[in-house]
Design a protein around this motif. Structure first.
Motif, PDB file in Angstrom:
ATOM      1  N   GLY A 142      18.506 -43.146   8.691  1.00 48.31           N
ATOM      2  CA  GLY A 142      18.649 -42.361   9.910  1.00 48.31           C
ATOM      3  C   GLY A 142      17.719 -42.869  10.976  1.00 48.31           C
ATOM      4  N   THR A 143      17.875 -42.358  12.157  1.00 47.20           N
ATOM      5  CA  THR A 143      17.071 -42.782  13.300  1.00 47.20           C
ATOM      6  C   THR A 143      15.755 -42.041  13.315  1.00 47.20           C
ATOM      7  N   LYS A 144      14.701 -42.725  13.715  1.00 44.82           N
ATOM      8  CA  LYS A 144      13.388 -42.086  13.789  1.00 44.82           C
ATOM      9  C   LYS A 144      13.471 -40.900  14.730  1.00 44.82           C
ATOM     10  N   GLY A 145      12.936 -39.746  14.255  1.00 47.06           N
ATOM     11  CA  GLY A 145      12.947 -38.555  15.090  1.00 47.06           C
ATOM     12  C   GLY A 145      14.230 -37.751  14.984  1.00 47.06           C
ATOM     13  N   SER A 146      15.165 -38.183  14.171  1.00 43.74           N
ATOM     14  CA  SER A 146      16.437 -37.470  14.073  1.00 43.74           C
ATOM     15  C   SER A 146      16.324 -36.205  13.256  1.00 43.74           C
ATOM     16  N   GLY A 147      15.246 -36.101  12.461  1.00 43.14           N
ATOM     17  CA  GLY A 147      15.076 -34.942  11.612  1.00 43.14           C
ATOM     18  C   GLY A 147      15.809 -35.056  10.294  1.00 43.14           C
ATOM     19  N   THR A 148      16.471 -36.194  10.054  1.00 43.11           N
ATOM     20  CA  THR A 148      17.166 -36.360   8.786  1.00 43.11           C
ATOM     21  C   THR A 148      16.221 -36.896   7.743  1.00 43.11           C
ATOM     22  N   GLU A 149      16.591 -36.694   6.487  1.00 40.65           N
ATOM     23  CA  GLU A 149      15.749 -37.135   5.386  1.00 40.65           C
ATOM     24  C   GLU A 149      15.507 -38.636   5.462  1.00 40.65           C
ATOM     25  N   GLY A 150      14.261 -39.057   5.354  1.00 42.22           N
ATOM     26  CA  GLY A 150      13.922 -40.458   5.374  1.00 42.22           C
ATOM     27  C   GLY A 150      13.629 -40.994   6.761  1.00 42.22           C
ATOM     28  N   SER A 151      13.836 -40.196   7.793  1.00 43.05           N
ATOM     29  CA  SER A 151      13.579 -40.660   9.150  1.00 43.05           C
ATOM     30  C   SER A 151      12.118 -40.451   9.492  1.00 43.05           C
ATOM     31  N   GLY A 152      11.719 -40.930  10.685  1.00 47.18           N
ATOM     32  CA  GLY A 152      10.352 -40.752  11.147  1.00 47.18           C
ATOM     33  C   GLY A 152      10.107 -39.317  11.558  1.00 47.18           C
ATOM     34  N   PRO A 153       8.873 -39.038  12.032  1.00 45.71           N
ATOM     35  CA  PRO A 153       8.519 -37.662  12.382  1.00 45.71           C
ATOM     36  C   PRO A 153       9.305 -37.146  13.579  1.00 45.71           C
ATOM     37  N   VAL A 154       9.652 -35.882  13.548  1.00 42.51           N
ATOM     38  CA  VAL A 154      10.268 -35.227  14.696  1.00 42.51           C
ATOM     39  C   VAL A 154       9.217 -35.133  15.803  1.00 42.51           C
ATOM     40  N   PRO A 155       9.553 -35.458  17.040  1.00 48.33           N
ATOM     41  CA  PRO A 155       8.573 -35.331  18.130  1.00 48.33           C
ATOM     42  C   PRO A 155       8.019 -33.914  18.206  1.00 48.33           C
ATOM     43  N   ARG A 156       6.700 -33.828  18.197  1.00 50.23           N
ATOM     44  CA  ARG A 156       6.024 -32.532  18.162  1.00 50.23           C
ATOM     45  C   ARG A 156       4.933 -32.509  19.231  1.00 50.23           C
ATOM     46  N   LEU A 157       4.904 -31.443  20.010  1.00 53.02           N
ATOM     47  CA  LEU A 157       3.882 -31.243  21.026  1.00 53.02           C
ATOM     48  C   LEU A 157       2.983 -30.096  20.594  1.00 53.02           C
ATOM     49  N   ARG A 158       1.679 -30.338  20.574  1.00 52.45           N
ATOM     50  CA  ARG A 158       0.714 -29.315  20.153  1.00 52.45           C
ATOM     51  C   ARG A 158      -0.215 -28.967  21.310  1.00 52.45           C
ATOM     52  N   VAL A 159      -0.451 -27.678  21.494  1.00 54.56           N
ATOM     53  CA  VAL A 159      -1.357 -27.178  22.525  1.00 54.56           C
ATOM     54  C   VAL A 159      -2.319 -26.201  21.867  1.00 54.56           C
ATOM     55  N   HIS A 160      -3.613 -26.379  22.098  1.00 53.54           N
ATOM     56  CA  HIS A 160      -4.616 -25.435  21.597  1.00 53.54           C
ATOM     57  C   HIS A 160      -4.968 -24.438  22.690  1.00 53.54           C
ATOM     58  N   MET A 161      -5.161 -23.191  22.271  1.00 53.22           N
ATOM     59  CA  MET A 161      -5.351 -22.113  23.230  1.00 53.22           C
ATOM     60  C   MET A 161      -6.303 -21.068  22.658  1.00 53.22           C
ATOM     61  N   GLU A 162      -7.218 -20.579  23.485  1.00 55.78           N
ATOM     62  CA  GLU A 162      -8.076 -19.483  23.044  1.00 55.78           C
ATOM     63  C   GLU A 162      -7.272 -18.190  22.994  1.00 55.78           C
ATOM     64  N   GLN A 163      -7.550 -17.372  22.001  1.00 55.08           N
ATOM     65  CA  GLN A 163      -6.792 -16.135  21.826  1.00 55.08           C
ATOM     66  C   GLN A 163      -6.967 -15.188  23.002  1.00 55.08           C
ATOM     67  N   GLN A 164      -8.089 -15.268  23.695  1.00 56.38           N
ATOM     68  CA  GLN A 164      -8.350 -14.367  24.810  1.00 56.38           C
ATOM     69  C   GLN A 164      -7.392 -14.591  25.984  1.00 56.38           C
ATOM     70  N   HIS A 165      -6.788 -15.759  26.076  1.00 59.61           N
ATOM     71  CA  HIS A 165      -5.936 -16.096  27.217  1.00 59.61           C
ATOM     72  C   HIS A 165      -4.495 -15.687  26.933  1.00 59.61           C
ATOM     73  N   GLU A 166      -4.233 -14.401  27.061  1.00 52.83           N
ATOM     74  CA  GLU A 166      -2.932 -13.866  26.682  1.00 52.83           C
ATOM     75  C   GLU A 166      -1.817 -14.364  27.602  1.00 52.83           C
ATOM     76  N   HIS A 167      -2.109 -14.574  28.896  1.00 52.47           N
ATOM     77  CA  HIS A 167      -1.069 -15.038  29.808  1.00 52.47           C
ATOM     78  C   HIS A 167      -0.593 -16.435  29.424  1.00 52.47           C
ATOM     79  N   GLN A 168      -1.506 -17.266  28.935  1.00 48.83           N
ATOM     80  CA  GLN A 168      -1.120 -18.603  28.499  1.00 48.83           C
ATOM     81  C   GLN A 168      -0.295 -18.543  27.218  1.00 48.83           C
ATOM     82  N   GLN A 169      -0.651 -17.609  26.337  1.00 49.17           N
ATOM     83  CA  GLN A 169       0.135 -17.448  25.119  1.00 49.17           C
ATOM     84  C   GLN A 169       1.563 -17.009  25.440  1.00 49.17           C
ATOM     85  N   ARG A 170       1.711 -16.113  26.409  1.00 47.30           N
ATOM     86  CA  ARG A 170       3.055 -15.678  26.804  1.00 47.30           C
ATOM     87  C   ARG A 170       3.863 -16.861  27.340  1.00 47.30           C
ATOM     88  N   LEU A 171       3.212 -17.710  28.124  1.00 51.28           N
ATOM     89  CA  LEU A 171       3.887 -18.884  28.667  1.00 51.28           C
ATOM     90  C   LEU A 171       4.385 -19.790  27.546  1.00 51.28           C
TER      91      LEU A 171
END
Length: 359
Positions: A142-171
């Motif tokens: 399969g193609t990288k990023g396709s999500g099929t077995e044996g393919s590369g990782p699915v593109p993933r975006l990670r954001v860290h956020m403090e729990q106190q910032h509720e408006h950012q969590q809603r976003l």
């Protein structure tokens, strides 16, 4: 699970243009105004830590996350920065990290959503740029990023956020992100309370961090964090940014060495932010990284490094020792810190979004 509601290409551009805003990559002449934007946002939102001019200088020095392609500075008609975003990713890493902020006076206009649109678009591009992204892997995999077995990782975006910032969590929640991990900021008082004393085995010795140990500590870190959630090996560039961080304090940092081999068994890298004493009302020594190689665990190395850090911090006139810990750390770090007198004071969250290329 793939999220297919990523903003369509160009939609973030339309949103910014609709507000009369322009955009371009950040460059060295922008540092002062860029830092001022972050400071304005921090004044309103009171984060535990925020980037300053010296940190932004490091951002612009990166070769694997070149600022020309991986930063976005959003400007009003007077060329004043009103928002920014940037992305970092290790080549062939399984995730990209997003950062950014919006000027408090310009919030609630869809600019934050536009920044997430740019971050999502750039994440897909970064995964496509990875070595081997188009080779499809083994035949039939399969193609990288396709999500099929044996393919590369699915593109993933990670954001860290403090729990106190509720408006950012809603976003983030509105834009398809989900919480995948919790982290605790922990403090330990140093004034007016006894500090622990820990002795190492005869075969181990504790020493102050020094420049000639930089590479050995990097290798020890990569070995120690191999079984930690979300961790990726640090190369020479990213490690250089760590040990040469503007707030790094090698005099408050230490390593534990194996006397017979000279191997770095464990390390504690510390920093100090003198400006935080003004905003937080106390001075703290912060343990940026604490790690012990697997083969040396169970010999009191981490306890000795923490006890040593407390004494270094106290001798430097600091009121508290602080650190952050993954709430699900598999090495039992949270329990160790609590036994050493640390207590949780704040919580932050890691939010992920798995991205499917637009169809």
């Amino acid at each position: 699970m793939l999220i297919n509601d990523a903003p369509m290409p160009g939609s973030w551009r339309d949103a910014l243009a609709g507000e009369g805003l322009a955009w371009r990559p950040a460059d060295e002449p922008d540092i002062a105004a860029w830092a001022a934007l972050i400071a304005r946002t921090a004044e309103a939102e009171r984060p535990v830590w925020f980037e300053r001019a010296a940190d932004l200088e490091q951002v612009l020095q990166s070769t694997k996350n070149h600022p020309a392609a991986n930063t976005l500075l959003v400007l009003d008609g007077g060329s004043i920065p009103r928002a920014y975003a940037r992305i970092t990713k290790n080549p062939d890493g399984d995730k990209a990290y997003g950062f950014g902020c919006v000027d408090p006076a310009w919030q609630r206009r869809g600019i934050g959503t536009a920044l997430l649109g740019w971050l999502s678009e750039r994440t897909l591009e970064r995964f496509a740029e990875d070595p081997g992204a188009d080779d499809g892997g083994p035949e039939g995999s399969g193609t990288k990023g396709s999500g099929t077995e044996g393919s590369g990782p699915v593109p993933r975006l990670r954001v860290h956020m403090e729990q106190q910032h509720e408006h950012q969590q809603r976003l983030l929640r509105r834009n398809g992100f989900r919480v995948v991990r919790y982290f605790n900021e922990m403090h330990r008082r140093l004034d007016g309370v006894p500090l622990p004393e820990v002795r190492l085995d005869d075969g181990l010795e504790l020493a102050t961090m020094r420049p000639e140990l930089t590479e050995e500590v990097r290798l020890a870190h990569n070995a120690a964090f191999r079984d930690h959630w979300g961790s990726e090996p640090r190369d020479e560039e990213s490690w250089g940014f760590t040990v040469n961080d503007p707030q790094a304090r090698p005099d408050l940092s230490a390593v534990v060495l194996d006397r017979s081999s000279g191997i770095v068994a464990g390390y504690q890298l510390a920093s100090h932010d003198p400006d935080s004493a003004v905003s937080r009302g106390y001075s703290e020594g912060y343990t940026e990284l604490l790690g012990v190689r697997r083969e040396y665990r169970g010999r009191g190395v981490a306890r000795a490094l923490l006890a040593d850090a407390m004494r270094r911090f106290a001798a430097a006139g600091m009121d508290r020792a602080s650190l952050d810990v993954d709430s699900e750390n598999p090495t039992g770090a949270l329990a160790l810190y609590e036994k050493m007198g640390y207590a949780a004071v704040n919580r932050s969250l890691a939010w992920d979004k798995e991205l499917a290329p637009p169809t």
